[in-house]
Design an enzyme around this catalytic site. Sequence first.
Site, PDB file in Angstrom:
ATOM      1  N   SER A 180      -4.464   2.203 -69.699  1.00 41.99           N
ATOM      2  CA  SER A 180      -3.356   3.106 -69.399  1.00 41.99           C
ATOM      3  C   SER A 180      -3.747   4.038 -68.248  1.00 41.99           C
ATOM      4  CB  SER A 180      -2.952   3.877 -70.666  1.00 41.99           C
ATOM      5  OG  SER A 180      -1.679   4.459 -70.511  1.00 41.99           O
ATOM      6  N   GLU A 235       0.499  -4.168 -66.392  1.00 42.25           N
ATOM      7  CA  GLU A 235       1.162  -3.860 -67.666  1.00 42.25           C
ATOM      8  C   GLU A 235       1.731  -2.461 -67.540  1.00 42.25           C
ATOM      9  OE1 GLU A 235       0.182  -1.501 -70.306  1.00 42.25           O
ATOM     10  OE2 GLU A 235      -1.256  -0.634 -68.910  1.00 42.25           O
ATOM     11  N   HIS A 237      -0.014  -1.779 -73.868  1.00 45.91           N
ATOM     12  CA  HIS A 237       0.411  -0.874 -74.949  1.00 45.91           C
ATOM     13  C   HIS A 237       1.087  -1.696 -76.045  1.00 45.91           C
ATOM     14  CE1 HIS A 237       0.005   1.719 -71.417  1.00 45.91           C
ATOM     15  NE2 HIS A 237      -0.087   2.756 -72.233  1.00 45.91           N
TER      16      HIS A 237
END
Length: 307
Positions: free
Chosen positions: A110, A208, A278
Amino acid sequence: MKIRPKRLQIGDTIGIIAPASPPNLKQLKRSLKFLDGLGLNYQMGKSVENVYGYLAGSDEERLEDLHEMFADPNIAGIICAGGGYGSARYTDKIDFQLMNECPKIFWGYSDITFLHTSMNLYSDIVTFHGPMLASDVGKDTFSDLSKKMFQQLFTPMELHYTEAISPLTRFSGGAARGELTGGNLSLLASGVGTKYQVDTRGKLLLIEDIGEEPYRVDGMLNQLRQAGILDEATGFVIGDFKDAEPKKRQVSFSLDEVLNHYLGSLGKPAVRGFKIGHCEPHFAVPLGAEAELDADNLALVILPGVE
């Protein structure tokens, strides 16, 4: 070839840091049982419980934790407690030479993408894109496959991803090899034009994200396209895009239409549906390790990230 960090041994000590936002401390505490089960000891960074606005302590405090964990010979690897926002605020002050001279396992995803990209560029080390302690490990939803992915830190192993794990969609066929690089699309886009812009030359690009509508993904991919980043990649590993449904606009392209427009049109292998990001399960991967994407057979193979 990137430097692969040494594998973990039972009894090793892991450093836990919060490089970005304050982690959920209750979930962080719960996650420690998992580390116990792996036979690992742990040491908390000094700023992990700090709260400074939306950051886990000042930039100086978070940077100091990062440096201390790499410099400490008793720390065998570093796992991030969580992401959020803030890793990029101190990247220009990181001692990359220290990391190059003391390579060790570094694990997160992330917002941590900005650190992965910069370490891959300037420390020349393999880092790991995987689930974090407070954000993932400490939740009831943490899956068996996600747990199993930590074994790659103890034993050098090839990772094989096929449709046995999740359904995959081919946007463009063929096969390509190269180092795996990338991570969170928002962070990759925010690095464009900086010294920490992702280098995709001859590499497979992983992307992502979470909570980004198709028009936002369109904007970020267009930024990467105009910066030449998409053209330089050998292929595209498209991970999970959670909560990507259109909300603001009733009439919209679908996420697949956006991804296909930018990635499927390049004539390079491009496959969507990897449970990387995630999501649960979360298939953890070494960034900087050699990989091969076979879009025709919907398979991804990644060489070991540790030695």
